[in-house]
Design an enzyme around this catalytic site. Sequence first.
Site, PDB file in Angstrom:
ATOM      1  N   TYR A 138       0.865  -1.184   0.000  1.00  0.00           N
ATOM      2  CA  TYR A 138       0.000   0.000   0.000  1.00  0.00           C
ATOM      3  C   TYR A 138       0.895   1.225   0.000  1.00  0.00           C
ATOM      4  CZ  TYR A 138      -3.526   3.395   1.489  1.00  0.00           C
ATOM      5  OH  TYR A 138      -4.366   4.482   1.563  1.00  0.00           O
ATOM      6  N   ASP A 231       9.511   2.479  -0.020  1.00  0.00           N
ATOM      7  CA  ASP A 231       8.447   3.206   0.676  1.00  0.00           C
ATOM      8  C   ASP A 231       8.601   2.914   2.166  1.00  0.00           C
ATOM      9  OD1 ASP A 231       6.237   4.292   1.781  1.00  0.00           O
ATOM     10  OD2 ASP A 231       4.781   3.354   0.428  1.00  0.00           O
ATOM     11  N   LYS A 259       4.456   9.395   8.586  1.00  0.00           N
ATOM     12  CA  LYS A 259       4.169   8.890   9.940  1.00  0.00           C
ATOM     13  C   LYS A 259       5.150   9.417  11.000  1.00  0.00           C
ATOM     14  CE  LYS A 259       1.599   5.007   8.127  1.00  0.00           C
ATOM     15  NZ  LYS A 259       0.224   4.846   8.446  1.00  0.00           N
TER      16      LYS A 259
HETATM   17  C1  LIG Z   1       3.806   2.097   3.356  1.00  0.00           C
HETATM   18  C2  LIG Z   1       2.818   3.237   3.227  1.00  0.00           C
HETATM   19  N1  LIG Z   1       2.961   4.106   2.221  1.00  0.00           N
HETATM   20  C3  LIG Z   1       2.120   5.145   2.077  1.00  0.00           C
HETATM   21  C4  LIG Z   1       1.090   5.353   2.952  1.00  0.00           C
HETATM   22  C5  LIG Z   1       0.198   6.526   2.773  1.00  0.00           C
HETATM   23  O1  LIG Z   1       0.378   7.422   3.817  1.00  0.00           O
HETATM   24  P1  LIG Z   1      -0.767   8.479   4.235  1.00  0.00           P
HETATM   25  O2  LIG Z   1      -1.867   7.703   4.863  1.00  0.00           O
HETATM   26  O3  LIG Z   1      -0.062   9.405   5.164  1.00  0.00           O
HETATM   27  O4  LIG Z   1      -1.191   9.134   2.971  1.00  0.00           O
HETATM   28  C6  LIG Z   1       0.896   4.456   4.010  1.00  0.00           C
HETATM   29  C7  LIG Z   1      -0.200   4.608   4.994  1.00  0.00           C
HETATM   30  O5  LIG Z   1      -1.216   5.125   4.844  1.00  0.00           O
HETATM   31  C8  LIG Z   1       1.781   3.376   4.146  1.00  0.00           C
HETATM   32  O6  LIG Z   1       1.632   2.496   5.138  1.00  0.00           O
HETATM   33  N1  LIG Z   2      -2.601   1.168   6.614  1.00  0.00           N
HETATM   34  C1  LIG Z   2      -2.900   2.566   6.539  1.00  0.00           C
HETATM   35  C2  LIG Z   2      -1.613   3.269   6.631  1.00  0.00           C
HETATM   36  O1  LIG Z   2      -0.580   2.731   6.957  1.00  0.00           O
HETATM   37  C3  LIG Z   2      -3.837   2.921   7.645  1.00  0.00           C
HETATM   38  C4  LIG Z   2      -4.258   4.363   7.693  1.00  0.00           C
HETATM   39  C5  LIG Z   2      -5.585   4.599   7.033  1.00  0.00           C
HETATM   40  O2  LIG Z   2      -5.828   4.064   5.951  1.00  0.00           O
HETATM   41  O3  LIG Z   2      -6.388   5.372   7.579  1.00  0.00           O
END
Ligand SMILES: Cc1ncc(COP(=O)(O)O)c(C=O)c1O
Ligand SMILES: N[C@H](C=O)CCC(=O)O
Length: 416
Positions: A138, A231, A259
């Site tokens: 993701y 990532d 994060k």
């Molecule tokens: C590995 C990874 N990349 C990207 C994202 C996207 O980050 P955000 O939710 O801050 O947009 C997330 C989590 O949402 C993630 O776990």
């Molecule tokens: N797995 C997602 C980010 O790491 C969880 C955050 C979200 O989708 O609200």
Amino acid sequence: MSSELWKEALRYFPGGVNSPVRAAVKPYPFYVSQGKGAYIYTEDGNSLIDYVLGYGPLILGHANEYVKEKVIEQIEKGWLFGIPSRVEIELARKISFHMPSIEKIRFVNSGTEATMNAIRLARGYTKRDKILKFNGNYHGAHDYALVDAGSAASEFGVPNSEGIPQEVLKTVIVCEYNDLQCVEKKLKNEDIAAVIVEPVMGNMGVIPPEKGFLKGLREFTSTYNTLLIFDEVITGFRLSMGGAQEYFGVSADLTTLGKIIGGGFPIGAFGGKREIMDMLTPSGKVFNAGTFNANPISMTAGLATLEVMERENVIEKTTYVAEKVTEELERIKYPHVINRVKNMFQIFFGVEKVSNATEARRAKKEVYLKFQVNLMKNGVYFPPSQFESVFTSLAHYDDNVISDTVLAIKKSSELS
Ligand SMILES: Cc1ncc(COP(=O)(O)O)c(C=O)c1O
Ligand SMILES: N[C@H](C=O)CCC(=O)O
């Protein structure tokens, strides 16, 4: 009461929430009124030991005093300028010190923005259009990431979102995680700008890379002049201060962060080799901009968080907590497998091994959900979805927190 708030929320928000995973809590989401240390407090008067921690950013726990103090100091001075401020340099200096592959960096506002821009930059640099990602990884909620995506996209049955143009989909190639043969074949036969990977998968539960997988990605991408994007939105400053790159001894061309580096405030960043990053506007012709980029509150909270991490051996302490909790999880009689890397882990029921997304999807989600609901009744909050990671924080490094968690697991383990 949460039930009343939920009823009203359904009127205002699609599915009742502002990010889908929040609706996975059964029978309906509880509403949080406060967080302090390892605990969250609900509108219904309950307290829970929190192992979700805002989905990863809160590695110090809720409302850490030092971070709070620094943020309040910054608020006194102002919170948005649209003009550079000192703290963005201080945070960049610290990140670059710990992650030497990041020679230059651009701060944005979410992990989604970070991966979207890193992909655009890779395309601009290589003059190629395609990217390769992995099933179940993701990378946020933009068009190029929502192909075979994990996290809530998988939880809610939409790993491939509607609304993405076919032309975009054609540019995204997918391999199974840990399948190097697939990667080599695709790199050989297609003109691929970048391989983007979660160095430890944290969005299908937790899935570690098999020995040689990340090194193999490094070798193959170098051979085919393709950029390697790690990532590290989850793993950055979690697995080690140098992220997954330091932990596994593999260096990426571009890295995305989020994060933890915002200390719980909105953040994203992407960085890497100078010659690649200098293609960004205003020094180059790959565009990125943002009203809130490098906003002083997120910069300050992130910097304060990293300062505490440097001082207090946070990664080892959070790992100790994860070891203690997973030791107890191992005792559960229902057949299961636990995947853990340092301070992030997940349990999968009814399977013997989970090394990719296809195997994760075979796990008995309904058993996980039953366990998660039992845990909530016993005062512990694990992610409401099989496809998220359990995280620990510095605030969990406490005998009472650990023993209460162990007791809750014992009481929650009747799953047949
Ligand atoms: C590995 C990874 N990349 C990207 C994202 C996207 O980050 P955000 O939710 O801050 O947009 C997330 C989590 O949402 C993630 O776990
Ligand atoms: N797995 C997602 C980010 O790491 C969880 C955050 C979200 O989708 O609200």
